[in-house]
Design a protein around this motif. Structure first.
Motif, PDB file in Angstrom:
ATOM      1  N   UNK A  55       0.912  44.114 -13.312  1.00 21.28           N
ATOM      2  CA  UNK A  55       0.755  42.599 -12.660  1.00 21.28           C
ATOM      3  C   UNK A  55      -0.740  41.923 -12.896  1.00 21.28           C
ATOM      4  N   UNK A  56      -0.888  40.770 -13.778  1.00 21.92           N
ATOM      5  CA  UNK A  56      -2.117  40.468 -14.081  1.00 21.92           C
ATOM      6  C   UNK A  56      -2.734  39.813 -12.660  1.00 21.92           C
ATOM      7  N   UNK A  57      -1.982  39.126 -11.971  1.00 23.78           N
ATOM      8  CA  UNK A  57      -2.465  38.479 -10.848  1.00 23.78           C
ATOM      9  C   UNK A  57      -1.690  38.381  -9.556  1.00 23.78           C
ATOM     10  N   UNK A  58      -0.447  37.560  -9.957  1.00 14.65           N
ATOM     11  CA  UNK A  58       0.444  37.732  -8.956  1.00 14.65           C
ATOM     12  C   UNK A  58       0.257  37.058  -7.472  1.00 14.65           C
ATOM     13  N   UNK A  59       0.090  35.532  -7.862  1.00 15.74           N
ATOM     14  CA  UNK A  59      -0.625  34.820  -6.815  1.00 15.74           C
ATOM     15  C   UNK A  59       0.471  34.523  -5.728  1.00 15.74           C
ATOM     16  N   UNK A  60       1.638  34.625  -5.622  1.00 12.80           N
ATOM     17  CA  UNK A  60       2.484  34.355  -4.349  1.00 12.80           C
ATOM     18  C   UNK A  60       2.172  34.811  -3.234  1.00 12.80           C
ATOM     19  N   UNK A  61       1.484  36.045  -3.229  1.00  4.53           N
ATOM     20  CA  UNK A  61       1.086  36.477  -1.614  1.00  4.53           C
ATOM     21  C   UNK A  61      -0.058  35.510  -1.067  1.00  4.53           C
ATOM     22  N   UNK A  62      -0.776  34.934  -1.818  1.00  2.00           N
ATOM     23  CA  UNK A  62      -2.049  33.928  -1.534  1.00  2.00           C
ATOM     24  C   UNK A  62      -1.522  32.845  -0.744  1.00  2.00           C
ATOM     25  N   UNK A  63      -0.462  32.266  -1.195  1.00  2.00           N
ATOM     26  CA  UNK A  63       0.118  31.165  -0.473  1.00  2.00           C
ATOM     27  C   UNK A  63       0.989  31.559   0.857  1.00  2.00           C
ATOM     28  N   UNK A  64       1.526  32.669   0.488  1.00  2.00           N
ATOM     29  CA  UNK A  64       2.122  33.306   1.781  1.00  2.00           C
ATOM     30  C   UNK A  64       0.970  33.559   2.974  1.00  2.00           C
ATOM     31  N   UNK A  65      -0.078  34.463   2.491  1.00  2.00           N
ATOM     32  CA  UNK A  65      -0.948  34.484   3.522  1.00  2.00           C
ATOM     33  C   UNK A  65      -1.434  33.283   4.240  1.00  2.00           C
ATOM     34  N   UNK A  66      -1.701  31.978   3.652  1.00  2.00           N
ATOM     35  CA  UNK A  66      -2.274  30.822   4.052  1.00  2.00           C
ATOM     36  C   UNK A  66      -1.047  30.308   5.184  1.00  2.00           C
ATOM     37  N   UNK A  67      -0.059  31.005   5.036  1.00  2.00           N
ATOM     38  CA  UNK A  67       1.120  30.290   6.146  1.00  2.00           C
ATOM     39  C   UNK A  67       1.304  31.529   7.026  1.00  2.00           C
ATOM     40  N   UNK A  68       0.476  32.370   7.205  1.00  2.00           N
ATOM     41  CA  UNK A  68       0.925  33.363   8.234  1.00  2.00           C
ATOM     42  C   UNK A  68       1.610  34.658   7.903  1.00  2.00           C
ATOM     43  N   UNK A  69       2.069  34.911   6.724  1.00  2.00           N
ATOM     44  CA  UNK A  69       2.709  36.026   6.251  1.00  2.00           C
ATOM     45  C   UNK A  69       1.688  37.071   5.972  1.00  2.00           C
ATOM     46  N   UNK A  70       2.077  38.316   6.331  1.00  2.00           N
ATOM     47  CA  UNK A  70       1.483  39.611   5.889  1.00  2.00           C
ATOM     48  C   UNK A  70       1.719  40.187   4.637  1.00  2.00           C
ATOM     49  N   UNK A  71       1.052  40.437   3.621  1.00  2.00           N
ATOM     50  CA  UNK A  71       1.256  40.963   2.460  1.00  2.00           C
ATOM     51  C   UNK A  71       1.602  42.489   2.620  1.00  2.00           C
ATOM     52  N   UNK A  72       2.686  42.962   1.899  1.00  2.00           N
ATOM     53  CA  UNK A  72       2.974  44.265   1.869  1.00  2.00           C
ATOM     54  C   UNK A  72       3.351  44.547   0.212  1.00  2.00           C
ATOM     55  N   UNK A  73       2.313  45.369  -0.342  1.00  2.00           N
ATOM     56  CA  UNK A  73       2.485  45.232  -1.812  1.00  2.00           C
ATOM     57  C   UNK A  73       1.727  46.594  -2.422  1.00  2.00           C
ATOM     58  N   UNK A  74       2.305  46.777  -3.574  1.00  2.00           N
ATOM     59  CA  UNK A  74       1.409  47.837  -4.502  1.00  2.00           C
ATOM     60  C   UNK A  74       0.303  47.235  -4.854  1.00  2.00           C
ATOM     61  N   UNK A  75      -0.638  48.153  -5.213  1.00  2.00           N
ATOM     62  CA  UNK A  75      -2.170  47.701  -5.111  1.00  2.00           C
ATOM     63  C   UNK A  75      -2.568  47.262  -6.572  1.00  2.00           C
ATOM     64  N   UNK A  76      -2.036  45.869  -6.971  1.00  2.00           N
ATOM     65  CA  UNK A  76      -2.085  45.435  -8.430  1.00  2.00           C
ATOM     66  C   UNK A  76      -2.595  43.905  -8.386  1.00  2.00           C
ATOM     67  N   UNK A  77      -3.157  43.388  -9.424  1.00  2.00           N
ATOM     68  CA  UNK A  77      -3.493  41.877  -9.471  1.00  2.00           C
ATOM     69  C   UNK A  77      -4.558  41.659  -8.436  1.00  2.00           C
ATOM     70  N   UNK A  78      -4.384  40.416  -7.933  1.00  2.00           N
ATOM     71  CA  UNK A  78      -5.331  39.617  -7.017  1.00  2.00           C
ATOM     72  C   UNK A  78      -5.317  40.599  -5.803  1.00  2.00           C
ATOM     73  N   UNK A  79      -4.548  41.308  -5.311  1.00  2.00           N
ATOM     74  CA  UNK A  79      -4.512  41.945  -3.924  1.00  2.00           C
ATOM     75  C   UNK A  79      -5.501  43.006  -3.976  1.00  2.00           C
ATOM     76  N   UNK A  80      -6.062  43.486  -4.961  1.00  2.00           N
ATOM     77  CA  UNK A  80      -7.048  44.545  -4.966  1.00  2.00           C
ATOM     78  C   UNK A  80      -8.261  43.808  -4.571  1.00  2.00           C
ATOM     79  N   UNK A  81      -8.344  42.740  -4.627  1.00  2.00           N
ATOM     80  CA  UNK A  81      -9.708  41.857  -4.222  1.00  2.00           C
ATOM     81  C   UNK A  81      -9.665  41.463  -2.879  1.00  2.00           C
ATOM     82  N   UNK A  82      -8.635  41.489  -2.234  1.00  2.00           N
ATOM     83  CA  UNK A  82      -8.308  40.883  -1.025  1.00  2.00           C
ATOM     84  C   UNK A  82      -7.852  41.928  -0.133  1.00  2.00           C
ATOM     85  N   UNK A  83      -7.209  42.812  -0.220  1.00  2.00           N
ATOM     86  CA  UNK A  83      -6.590  43.722   0.989  1.00  2.00           C
ATOM     87  C   UNK A  83      -7.759  44.629   1.375  1.00  2.00           C
TER      88      UNK A  83
END
Length: 554
Positions: free
Chosen positions: A447-475
């Protein structure tokens, strides 16, 4: 005579911020700026659309060049037996304005007429945008069909589409006497523009001085390649002799790798997350003549995606108002669930959403591969779960379509499982508003980036993810600053069977951490939401991304 100013009818409705006066033309095969304009398929378009909105917000001297797809990507519908079906239906847009610009490019030895339509910034708060079409008078049916369907399966037609975007987009700018200082290729689809620039500017050095390139594909095998003779016959190189093309592109054999040539003809390139930048440098570093590869982590437009009431509660650190608003935000989503699949979901139950493009490496069905454990999860009375899937497979990817249908038929066994059709901007927004947990399951590091979790987090959803793309910088998956739940990266032994490793950890996180916290420790859950929202808004908004493109790339 060319100018660095757009014609008056198409100029930006603002004075440029001092840091962003350099003129940029941003070429992308797809843009998702509003539900009403269906010229996108998925993440690449969502990213490009957010960029156009944030460039507007930041008062940047940037314009968008895209394609006016007559049928869009496709409309995702169901057959009488509820299996997924693909519908290609003409889209008509009353808000687009014909620029009056008409010109031709040569494709397969014959002229093809191209016209450009203008999207006024006032409609969707974007920078000025231009969309090219061959569905015009003077073209036969074959030429008109070039801009019918985004990512057509026919290779000659798909290359022709790239030529309209690249050669056609560059020629359109010439037609309006506009000479941007930077030509930004969002993916390599518009690479043919480089060969038009070469003929206009006269040297490879001059092309490199103007062109920058964003790569989104973290696997060398996933980058587009064609026989160079095939491209020459189609006219991809704008009439340049083949030997000159070889010299310009550094191609000695018959294989023309679009991304590799884009790296050779650009001044600078970027991956779309920190990890993807590292992967790209490893992937391309052994090739001669490539430019520097940095990274600009993808992001999404906060103003478009974030619920204002929820965001106000986040700003005030008001966890109780946040919880009440989040519960209310589930209702529109659950109305869609009831409408599409006839199930009544409960806003008090933890709702998990998996929604993005259906592709094999994204593993939409990962949890369901262990049928017994999935059954226990879905039938848990103490910690009940509701699950929603949505997403569009590539219409000609039979395996992905089968996976979508398998999940839909499986959902008949579970009253709290739904699979929705029509994953476009509006449904994406509803899903992110209504999700408690946003699940992402790509195989690392695909996954190069996979941005859907960003906009979910903006709206109070919690990310459950494998450690790939943007989430490595966020989590921050552990400790008092926790903001997400992350599947640990498999070790060497587990890489032989990543599905089993990742599935086991997903279930462990759900059963031992997520469900007990949500139901037994609601204050801890609300605090987790506040941290997640604060962290995503601190860095993962496209205002930051738009600024970084000027600072790091342009």
């Amino acid at each position: 005579m060319t100018s660095s100013q757009l014609p008056p009818a198409f100029r930006h409705p603002y004075s440029f911020a001092p840091a962003y006066r350099k003129s940029v033309a941003y070429f992308s095969m797809e843009f998702a700026v509003d539900q009403a304009l269906k010229v996108y398929s998925g993440g690449l378009g969502f990213l490009a659309g957010s960029h156009m909105k944030s460039a507007f917000d930041e008062r940047q001297n940037l314009i968008g060049i895209g394609m006016l797809w007559k049928y869009g990507y496709y409309d995702q519908i169901r057959r009488t037996d509820n299996a997924m079906d693909v519908q290609f239906r003409e889209k008509i847009y009353g808000f687009l304005q014909n620029t009056g610009v008409r010109f031709s490019i040569d494709i397969a030895g014959r002229p093809v007429w191209v016209e450009a339509y203008y999207l006024d910034p006032k409609h969707f708060n974007t920078v000025p945008m231009f969309f090219l079409t061959t569905d015009v008078a003077g073209n036969d049916t074959e030429a008109r069909s070039i801009t019918y369907r985004l990512y057509d399966a026919d290779s000659a037609l798909k290359v022709s589409q790239c030529m309209v975007l690249g050669l056609g987009g560059a020629k359109f700018l010439d037609q309006i006497n506009y000479a941007p200082e930077v030509y930004h290729l969002n993916e390599a689809h518009a690479l043919s523009a480089a060969f038009h620039l070469y003929q206009t500017l006269g040297s490879v050095e001059a092309v490199r001085d103007r062109m920058v390139f964003t790569t989104h594909t973290p696997e060398e095998a996933g980058n587009e390649k064609h026989d160079i003779g095939f491209l020459q016959r189609l006219g991809f190189f704008g009439g340049l002799p083949l030997e000159r093309v070889r010299q310009i592109a550094g191609v000695d054999d018959s294989i023309f790798n679009h991304s590799l040539v884009a790296l050779r003809l650009s001044r600078k390139a970027n991956g779309v997350s920190k990890l993807h930048g590292e992967v790209s440098r490893r992937m391309w570093g052994s090739y001669a003549g490539i430019c520097e590869i940095t990274h600009v982590t993808n992001a999404q437009n906060h103003g478009y995606w974030a619920d204002t009431q929820l965001d106000a509660a986040r700003s005030a650190s008001d966890s109780r108002t946040l919880a009440a608003r989040k519960k209310a935000m589930k209702k529109p989503l659950f109305n869609l669930v009831a409408d599409q699949v006839g199930k009544l979901f409960d806003p008090n139950i933890l709702t998990i959403v998996w929604a993005r493009r259906f592709a094999g490496y994204k593993r939409p069905d990962l949890l369901t591969q262990d049928g017994e454990r999935f059954r226990r999860l879905m039938n848990n009375r103490d910690y009940p779960v509701q699950m929603i899937w949505a997403g569009k497979p590539y219409p000609f990817d039979e395996g992905a379509v089968r996976t979508f249908n398998h999940l839909y038929y499986l959902s008949h066994l579970y009253p709290r499982m739904a699979v929705l059709t029509g994953y476009e901007l509006a449904l994406s927004k509803a899903l992110k508003d209504g999700a408690d947990v946003w699940m992402n399951t790509p195989i690392v590091p695909r996954e190069a980036s996979g941005t859907s979790g960003m906009t979910a987090a903006m709206n109070g959803a919690i990310n459950l993810s494998t450690n790939d793309g943007w989430i490595c910088e966020f989590a921050k998956p552990n400790g008092p600053d926790q903001n997400a739940f992350i599947v640990p990266t498999p070790g060497d032994a587990d890489f032989r069977n990543p599905d089993a490793h990742d599935r086991e950890h997903l279930y462990r996180l759900l059963e031992e951490d997520i469900l007990p916290m949500y139901y037994d420790r609601p204050e801890a859950w609300r605090a987790l939401q506040l941290r997640s929202m604060a962290d995503v808004n601190a860095y993962f908004t496209s205002a930051r991304m738009a600024r970084e493109y000027y600072e790091r790339v342009y």
